[in-house]
Design a protein around this motif. Structure first.
Motif, PDB file in Angstrom:
ATOM      1  N   MET A 117       0.811  -1.589  -0.246  1.00  0.00           N
ATOM      2  CA  MET A 117       0.058   0.020   0.027  1.00  0.00           C
ATOM      3  C   MET A 117       0.979   1.122  -0.248  1.00  0.00           C
ATOM      4  O   MET A 117       1.916   1.602   0.560  1.00  0.00           O
ATOM      5  CB  MET A 117      -1.086   0.055   1.673  1.00  0.00           C
ATOM      6  N   THR A 118       0.372   2.136  -1.013  1.00  0.00           N
ATOM      7  CA  THR A 118       1.191   3.582  -0.530  1.00  0.00           C
ATOM      8  C   THR A 118       0.504   4.659  -0.331  1.00  0.00           C
ATOM      9  O   THR A 118      -0.899   5.071  -0.369  1.00  0.00           O
ATOM     10  CB  THR A 118       1.414   3.527  -2.000  1.00  0.00           C
ATOM     11  N   GLN A 146       5.763  10.223  -0.659  1.00  0.00           N
ATOM     12  CA  GLN A 146       5.169   9.108  -0.496  1.00  0.00           C
ATOM     13  C   GLN A 146       5.832   8.133   0.527  1.00  0.00           C
ATOM     14  O   GLN A 146       7.177   7.814   0.723  1.00  0.00           O
ATOM     15  CB  GLN A 146       4.628   8.220  -1.577  1.00  0.00           C
ATOM     16  N   SER A 166       5.245   3.345   1.503  1.00  0.00           N
ATOM     17  CA  SER A 166       5.104   2.354   1.754  1.00  0.00           C
ATOM     18  C   SER A 166       4.908   1.576   2.562  1.00  0.00           C
ATOM     19  O   SER A 166       6.470   1.614   2.815  1.00  0.00           O
ATOM     20  CB  SER A 166       4.829   1.109  -0.098  1.00  0.00           C
ATOM     21  N   THR A 167       4.659   0.215   2.682  1.00  0.00           N
ATOM     22  CA  THR A 167       5.002  -0.585   3.785  1.00  0.00           C
ATOM     23  C   THR A 167       4.101  -1.683   3.603  1.00  0.00           C
ATOM     24  O   THR A 167       3.377  -1.752   3.211  1.00  0.00           O
ATOM     25  CB  THR A 167       4.737   0.413   5.386  1.00  0.00           C
ATOM     26  N   SER A 168       4.767  -2.883   4.397  1.00  0.00           N
ATOM     27  CA  SER A 168       4.192  -4.102   4.165  1.00  0.00           C
ATOM     28  C   SER A 168       4.420  -4.874   5.194  1.00  0.00           C
ATOM     29  O   SER A 168       4.523  -5.920   5.530  1.00  0.00           O
ATOM     30  CB  SER A 168       4.917  -5.373   3.068  1.00  0.00           C
ATOM     31  N   THR A 201      10.025  -0.247   5.298  1.00  0.00           N
ATOM     32  CA  THR A 201       8.909   0.651   4.783  1.00  0.00           C
ATOM     33  C   THR A 201       9.830   1.725   4.637  1.00  0.00           C
ATOM     34  O   THR A 201      11.184   1.395   4.910  1.00  0.00           O
ATOM     35  CB  THR A 201       8.942   1.634   6.761  1.00  0.00           C
TER      36      THR A 201
END
Length: 162
Positions: A1-2, A103, A105-107, A111
């Motif tokens: 997700m961004t 921006q 993003s992370t999983s 990160t």
């Protein structure tokens, strides 16, 4: 997700980005910088005998530009206190462009924060010179409890290194 980062959330991101940009620039100049970060007093980066403190330039307000013609930027320095020359030998002022974006993003395993900017400007000043500049207005700054120092554009141009 961004996730898009709003400009109001840029403060902490910009501070970290400034330190990284300065360390990268020192490396590109043939140095061997070690990034310590700005969460403590003194320098953010050590490069041989240089102790460098990365500082963000903040755009001056419209009223400040009117009151101080030729001054586009300011620097947060409460009551214009001098920098400790035993902890800092150089100040690197960092000017990010007005239109930069960010921006993240992370999983939840990794990160990533991405900052896009076309033109960052860097200004390198020896701490003794910077302290002399601060000293010129310190009495008034202490009396008025000024949190910022307004920086002359011509003075900045003399110190631009990138």
């Amino acid at each position: 997700m961004t996730i898009h980062i709003e400009p109001s959330a840029f403060g902490p991101v910009r501070a970290v980005a400034a330190e990284h940009v300065v360390a990268h620039w020192l490396n590109e100049q043939g140095g061997n910088p070690t990034l310590h970060g700005g969460r403590r007093r003194g320098h953010d980066i050590v490069d041989d005998d240089q102790l460098v403190d990365a500082k963000l330039l903040v755009p001056a307000s419209k009223s400040e530009k009117t009151r101080y013609p030729g001054c586009t930027y300011k620097l947060r320095r409460d009551r214009w206190r001098p920098f400790d020359p035993t902890r800092i030998t150089h100040i690197m002022l960092v000017e990010f462009p007005w239109d930069w974006t960010g921006q993240s993003s992370t999983s939840f395993v990794e990160t990533t924060i991405t900052i896009r900017h076309e033109d960052v400007r860097l200004y390198l000043i020896e701490v003794a010179e910077f302290n002399a500049t601060l000293d010129e207005g310190r009495e008034e700054a202490e009396n008025e409890k000024w949190a910022f120092i307004i920086l002359d554009d011509d003075w900045l141009k003399q110190h631009r290194v990138h």
